[in-house]
Design an enzyme around this catalytic site. Structure first.
Site, mmCIF file in Angstrom:
data_model
loop_
_atom_site.group_PDB
_atom_site.id
_atom_site.type_symbol
_atom_site.label_atom_id
_atom_site.label_comp_id
_atom_site.label_asym_id
_atom_site.label_seq_id
_atom_site.Cartn_x
_atom_site.Cartn_y
_atom_site.Cartn_z
ATOM 1 N N HIS A 125 -7.702 12.372 20.888
ATOM 2 C CA HIS A 125 -8.102 13.712 20.819
ATOM 3 C C HIS A 125 -9.610 13.906 21.191
ATOM 4 O O HIS A 125 -10.305 14.807 21.035
ATOM 5 C CB HIS A 125 -7.867 14.297 19.695
ATOM 6 C CG HIS A 125 -6.353 14.554 19.350
ATOM 7 N ND1 HIS A 125 -6.078 14.904 18.054
ATOM 8 C CD2 HIS A 125 -5.261 14.506 20.022
ATOM 9 C CE1 HIS A 125 -4.543 14.901 17.947
ATOM 10 N NE2 HIS A 125 -4.263 14.538 19.462
ATOM 11 N N CYS A 133 -19.287 18.715 31.492
ATOM 12 C CA CYS A 133 -19.015 19.880 32.211
ATOM 13 C C CYS A 133 -17.345 19.758 32.844
ATOM 14 O O CYS A 133 -17.055 18.785 33.596
ATOM 15 C CB CYS A 133 -19.913 19.865 33.506
ATOM 16 S SG CYS A 133 -19.540 21.154 34.796
ATOM 17 N N CYS A 158 -23.498 24.252 32.854
ATOM 18 C CA CYS A 158 -23.744 23.086 33.344
ATOM 19 C C CYS A 158 -25.106 23.289 34.271
ATOM 20 O O CYS A 158 -24.973 24.216 34.917
ATOM 21 C CB CYS A 158 -22.794 22.481 34.090
ATOM 22 S SG CYS A 158 -23.347 20.931 35.081
ATOM 23 N N ASN A 224 -0.941 8.387 2.785
ATOM 24 C CA ASN A 224 -1.406 9.893 2.826
ATOM 25 C C ASN A 224 -1.259 10.712 1.519
ATOM 26 O O ASN A 224 -0.411 10.254 0.862
ATOM 27 C CB ASN A 224 -0.370 10.714 3.816
ATOM 28 C CG ASN A 224 -1.190 11.908 4.453
ATOM 29 O OD1 ASN A 224 -2.381 11.673 5.131
ATOM 30 N ND2 ASN A 224 -0.441 12.906 4.482
#
Ligand code: NAD
Length: 260
Positions: A125, A133, A158, A224
């Protein structure tokens, strides 16, 4: 099975294998002070995930402002956080020649900060500490962009082409990074032991990785605090804290190795 017995079993599986893959989620970093998104008090308690779809970011100034507000809050937390024993345990397992890679959904850079080589960390991710940019791809230092925001800029653009800047994290609705997905799937399918640590396993396609591993014959361990949709698939399940459990597993693996 008692937790002690489970820990020793995982340690034995680690010692028997040099193809251990660890899959981490936000839960591996909560002990570093970074809240996960879905537990009470997490970011999704304070922000509405529907506001953070990529298409909205591209098309609405309101969404862009909100996005940077949320990311400014997140960045301050990330800057103040340090790796915890779970991150260091991964590094130790790598140094012991057991760990093939860490596949992470996290965007906090803490696996690398703990000392895991960059090429051993597959970030599905992206990484919140890098900014690019969206139009020309130019990279920016996250710190410098934050200074611009703190000085009053609401939607940083940018300097080169005027395009929208965005941390290199993957938003809802944004295309997954193809090379990372390919590498992660290959690692999962090649694993002998696949350990999920601190992930609710509800965010797809990342959450398919444990299934690829299991399909290809790996043992699956889930560490977990809360239940996950794949608990029934696990060869071993520990409801415990990532830092504590991984430290104990590491200790036990070292004991087995010194005895042999
Ligand atoms: P999630 O928030 O959906 O689930 C985290 C899971 O970890 C929960 O099931 C929780 O019970 C468990 N958990 C919390 N603390 C724990 C601990 N100390 N030990 C063991 N388990 C613990 O997170 P996810 O599955 O990673 O998916 C959420 C998405 O949010 C990911 O895509 C990730 O990119 C992003 N995220 C990243 C960070 C980060 O980089 N640190 C933080 C928040 C969210």
């Amino acid at each position: 099975m008692e937790e002690r017995e489970a820990i020793e079993k995982i340690a034995r599986w680690i010692v028997e294998s040099n193809r251990v893959v660890i899959f981490t989620g936000a839960g591996v970093s909560t002990e570093s002070g970074i809240p996960d998104f879905r537990s009470p008090g997490g970011l999704w308690d304070r922000y509405n995930p529907n506001d953070f779809y990529f298409q909205r970011f591209l098309s609405s100034e309101e969404a862009q402002e909100k996005y940077w507000q949320m990311h400014s809050e997140l960045y301050k937390t990330l800057k103040a956080s340090k790796p915890n024993p779970a991150h260091y345990a991964c590094v130790e397992l790598y140094k012991m020649g057991r760990l093939s890679s860490v596949i992470t959904q996290n965007i906090d850079n803490l696996h690398q900060e703990a000392g895991l080589p960059e090429e051993r960390v597959i970030e599905l991710h992206g990484n919140a500490l890098r900014v690019s940019c969206l139009s020309c791809g130019r990279l920016y230092s996250r710190e410098k962009v934050q200074r611009r925001i703190d000085a009053g800029e609401k939607i940083p653009r940018c300097a080169e082409c005027g395009g929208l800047l965005k941390p290199t994290t993957i938003s809802f609705g944004q295309t997954m990074p193809q090379e990372e997905m390919r590498r992660a799937e290959a690692e999962a399918r090649n694993a002998a032991l696949f350990i999920v640590v601190g992930s609710s396993l509800v965010v797809h396609p990342a959450a398919s990785m444990p299934l690829y591993a299991k399909e290809a014959g790996a043992r699956l361990v889930i560490v977990n605090l809360a239940s996950t949709p794949y608990d029934d698939w696990a060869d071993l399940l520990i409801r415990g804290k990532a830092g504590e459990v991984l430290s104990e597993v590491l200790k036990s693996a070292k004991e087995i190795l010194t005895k042999n």
